[in-house]
Design a protein around this motif. Structure first.
Motif, mmCIF file in Angstrom:
data_model
loop_
_atom_site.group_PDB
_atom_site.id
_atom_site.type_symbol
_atom_site.label_atom_id
_atom_site.label_comp_id
_atom_site.label_asym_id
_atom_site.label_seq_id
_atom_site.Cartn_x
_atom_site.Cartn_y
_atom_site.Cartn_z
ATOM 1 N N THR A 238 26.421 -46.109 14.172
ATOM 2 C CA THR A 238 27.066 -44.909 13.624
ATOM 3 C C THR A 238 26.702 -44.767 12.155
ATOM 4 O O THR A 238 26.758 -45.746 11.400
ATOM 5 N N HIS A 239 26.341 -43.555 11.775
ATOM 6 C CA HIS A 239 26.000 -43.271 10.377
ATOM 7 C C HIS A 239 26.698 -41.980 9.957
ATOM 8 O O HIS A 239 26.504 -40.936 10.580
ATOM 9 N N ARG A 240 27.546 -42.069 8.939
ATOM 10 C CA ARG A 240 28.270 -40.910 8.419
ATOM 11 C C ARG A 240 27.898 -40.720 6.958
ATOM 12 O O ARG A 240 27.986 -41.662 6.156
ATOM 13 N N PHE A 241 27.489 -39.496 6.617
ATOM 14 C CA PHE A 241 27.080 -39.232 5.247
ATOM 15 C C PHE A 241 27.346 -37.772 4.898
ATOM 16 O O PHE A 241 27.582 -36.926 5.770
ATOM 17 N N ARG A 242 27.288 -37.484 3.607
ATOM 18 C CA ARG A 242 27.533 -36.138 3.107
ATOM 19 C C ARG A 242 26.331 -35.664 2.302
ATOM 20 O O ARG A 242 25.790 -36.413 1.480
ATOM 21 N N ARG A 243 25.914 -34.428 2.560
ATOM 22 C CA ARG A 243 24.879 -33.755 1.780
ATOM 23 C C ARG A 243 25.452 -32.430 1.306
ATOM 24 O O ARG A 243 25.653 -31.508 2.088
ATOM 25 N N ASP A 244 25.734 -32.374 0.005
ATOM 26 C CA ASP A 244 26.394 -31.198 -0.579
ATOM 27 C C ASP A 244 27.698 -30.936 0.166
ATOM 28 O O ASP A 244 28.549 -31.808 0.221
ATOM 29 N N LEU A 281 23.846 -40.175 22.880
ATOM 30 C CA LEU A 281 23.500 -39.742 21.531
ATOM 31 C C LEU A 281 24.430 -38.608 21.150
ATOM 32 O O LEU A 281 24.668 -37.684 21.950
ATOM 33 N N ASP A 282 24.967 -38.656 19.940
ATOM 34 C CA ASP A 282 25.838 -37.585 19.466
ATOM 35 C C ASP A 282 25.563 -37.327 17.990
ATOM 36 O O ASP A 282 25.498 -38.267 17.191
ATOM 37 N N ALA A 283 25.367 -36.064 17.648
ATOM 38 C CA ALA A 283 25.159 -35.660 16.258
ATOM 39 C C ALA A 283 26.031 -34.446 15.988
ATOM 40 O O ALA A 283 26.032 -33.489 16.775
ATOM 41 N N ARG A 284 26.778 -34.488 14.910
ATOM 42 C CA ARG A 284 27.634 -33.352 14.572
ATOM 43 C C ARG A 284 27.653 -33.134 13.064
ATOM 44 O O ARG A 284 27.448 -34.077 12.286
ATOM 45 N N VAL A 285 27.881 -31.897 12.660
ATOM 46 C CA VAL A 285 27.910 -31.549 11.249
ATOM 47 C C VAL A 285 29.033 -30.554 11.020
ATOM 48 O O VAL A 285 29.300 -29.688 11.859
ATOM 49 N N THR A 286 29.699 -30.696 9.890
ATOM 50 C CA THR A 286 30.806 -29.808 9.511
ATOM 51 C C THR A 286 30.560 -29.279 8.104
ATOM 52 O O THR A 286 30.210 -30.044 7.194
ATOM 53 N N ASP A 287 30.722 -27.973 7.929
ATOM 54 C CA ASP A 287 30.638 -27.353 6.609
ATOM 55 C C ASP A 287 32.028 -27.418 5.991
ATOM 56 O O ASP A 287 32.912 -26.627 6.322
ATOM 57 N N THR A 288 32.236 -28.360 5.080
ATOM 58 C CA THR A 288 33.573 -28.633 4.564
ATOM 59 C C THR A 288 34.023 -27.643 3.497
ATOM 60 O O THR A 288 35.207 -27.634 3.142
ATOM 61 N N GLU A 289 33.125 -26.808 2.978
ATOM 62 C CA GLU A 289 33.507 -25.885 1.916
ATOM 63 C C GLU A 289 33.764 -24.469 2.419
ATOM 64 O O GLU A 289 34.272 -23.636 1.683
ATOM 65 N N ARG A 290 33.415 -24.181 3.661
ATOM 66 C CA ARG A 290 33.736 -22.888 4.242
ATOM 67 C C ARG A 290 35.224 -22.833 4.562
ATOM 68 O O ARG A 290 35.856 -23.852 4.880
ATOM 69 N N ARG A 291 35.789 -21.629 4.558
ATOM 70 C CA ARG A 291 37.211 -21.465 4.761
ATOM 71 C C ARG A 291 37.652 -22.019 6.111
ATOM 72 O O ARG A 291 38.683 -22.695 6.214
ATOM 73 N N TYR A 292 36.896 -21.745 7.163
ATOM 74 C CA TYR A 292 37.282 -22.159 8.507
ATOM 75 C C TYR A 292 36.550 -23.418 8.971
ATOM 76 O O TYR A 292 36.620 -23.783 10.135
ATOM 77 N N GLN A 293 35.853 -24.086 8.076
ATOM 78 C CA GLN A 293 35.183 -25.358 8.332
ATOM 79 C C GLN A 293 34.464 -25.375 9.689
ATOM 80 O O GLN A 293 34.814 -26.146 10.596
ATOM 81 N N PRO A 294 33.431 -24.550 9.844
ATOM 82 C CA PRO A 294 32.692 -24.523 11.114
ATOM 83 C C PRO A 294 32.020 -25.867 11.387
ATOM 84 O O PRO A 294 31.540 -26.549 10.479
ATOM 85 N N ARG A 295 31.983 -26.242 12.654
ATOM 86 C CA ARG A 295 31.375 -27.511 13.075
ATOM 87 C C ARG A 295 30.467 -27.245 14.260
ATOM 88 O O ARG A 295 30.715 -26.363 15.087
ATOM 89 N N LEU A 296 29.405 -28.020 14.330
ATOM 90 C CA LEU A 296 28.420 -27.871 15.396
ATOM 91 C C LEU A 296 27.943 -29.254 15.799
ATOM 92 O O LEU A 296 27.718 -30.121 14.943
#
Length: 410
Positions: A238-244, A281-296
């Motif tokens: 498992t690898h968790r990281f933040r880019r911007d 295999l699982d990969a997911r990303v969340t936009d933490t600065e958007r109002r509704y925090q979209p995730r894919l």
């Protein structure tokens, strides 16, 4: 102190679920040899939506780091008669300036061999500032069923550590069992884990790699009229990281299991084998600065099983499943403590399951679910969240199962 009765009440509510986490997260815990797994095996043949259910019942809250304490559980319906259940309570009760600690780790979950329970109790001693020795046991009133764990954890420069365990399942079986069963080659398992923490943010960021190896063991079960050799390897990364503003989680998990049976039937014997190769295999990303925090997210499951599935099914068969899934969602605040986080899960599984007694299943096409989880913060201070998650099928008309989740760091 008021939070503990509330947590205990919710824990007891989850604990009464009568059925059997996502596999990758579980493989970051030691997964030693289990007698019920190699002799009995699981007691169900998976339906078409089985792994889609697990994906939609996965926690929306980030998985705790390997040193985090707390309560975490998810349970939900996977068929008209079965529930999927994954629960863990872990706490390290440190004392003597945290140079020693009492360890408690209660687990109820399932793997591809079926449901299991563990109640690990033990002791941690800091030999030096960077070296810890652990002694734990999964203790039963029947002494022949108790497991013993010997572990060492070495802290390394750069906020990382490596942890190793030598596990002796059913340690006293040959001497303490009241059956005529016996180990011809005693089982043992080796667990190795490396963890690199990126920083102390919430949720924690970093990398964790885990490996459980169970070398060849051999059990003669006169109770079940069989003899079985077994070996397995289970691993997860498992690898968790933040880019911007993007929060990423990448997770890979796998298993390789081989078993050789000798079944005593009537006046003769048969010699079926069993093999399992499993990869997720699982990969997911969340936009933490958007109002509704979209995730894919994107996940893929690959499962091949063939041979004798154990005394529980008492059948030979072959299973081949390839299941890619795309999923995503948004989060809408409903009140100061409650959030609605709807999600869509779209899958195109390729499933072929055949058994000798004709319990066959084939599916090639679309499956999907809509989830409507309501997340309620029950303790802001502790980041504790209770989630009620009703789901609905998209490929057919109907309710897709209810799901209850609890995430309570401590």
């Amino acid at each position: 102190m008021t939070r503990y009765p509330i947590a205990l009440g919710i824990t007891l509510t989850l604990s009464v679920v009568p059925g059997p986490g996502p596999q990758a997260s579980n493989n970051h815990l030691p997964q030693p040899w289990r007698q019920d797994a190699v002799v009995q095996g699981r007691d169900e043949t998976y339906n078409t939506e089985r792994f889609l259910h697990e994906r939609t019942f996965d926690h929306l809250q980030a998985v705790p780091g390997p040193t985090d304490n707390g309560i975490r559980g998810t349970g939900g319906s996977v068929s008209s008669r079965r529930l999927y259940f994954d629960f863990r309570f872990r706490n390290d009760f440190g004392f003597n300036d945290n140079r020693q600690g009492f360890l408690l780790d209660i687990q109820r979950s399932e793997d591809l061999d079926g449901a299991y329970q563990r109640q690990l109790v033990g002791f941690r001693h800091n030999l030096t500032d960077t070296t810890e020795l652990w002694l734990q046991g999964d203790v039963f009133s029947d002494k022949s069923e108790s497991d013993v764990y010997f572990s060492v954890r070495q802290h390394l420069p750069g906020n990382s550590w490596i942890h190793g365990s030598w596990i002796l399942p059913d340690t006293y079986f040959n001497n303490k069992t009241d059956t005529n069963d016996e180990f011809i080659r005693k089982p043992q398992s080796f667990f190795l884990q490396w963890h690199q923490a990126q920083d102390a943010t919430h949720p924690p960021l970093g990398t964790t790699a885990s490996l459980t190896v169970s070398p060849t063991s051999e059990l003669l079960s006169r109770t079940e009229n069989l003899q079985v050799e077994s070996e397995s390897i289970k691993a997860a990364l498992t690898h968790r990281f933040r880019r911007d503003n993007w929060l990423w989680r990448l997770e890979v998990s796998g298993e390789r299991t081989r078993r050789n049976y000798r079944l005593f039937e009537g006046d003769g014997a048969t010699f079926p084998d069993f093999s399992r190769d499993h990869f997720t295999l699982d990969a997911r990303v969340t936009d933490t600065e958007r109002r509704y925090q979209p995730r894919l997210g994107l996940s893929y499951l690959d499962l091949d099983e063939e041979g004798f599935f154990g005394r529980e099914l008492n059948d030979e068969g072959a299973i081949r499943r390839r299941e890619p899934t795309v999923y995503g969602g948004l989060s809408f605040p409903v009140s100061s403590r409650t959030t609605l986080s709807p999600g869509l899960y779209l899958s195109a599984p390729d499933i072929s399951q055949t058994f000798s007694d004709h319990r066959n299943r084939r599916h090639h096409g679309f499956t999907g679910k809509l989830t409507l989880p309501f997340e309620t913060v029950i303790s802001r201070q502790d980041h504790a969240v209770l989630t009620l998650n009703p789901t609905f099928y998209l490929h057919k008309f109907g309710f897709g199962g209810g799901n209850l989740q609890l995430h309570w760091p401590m």
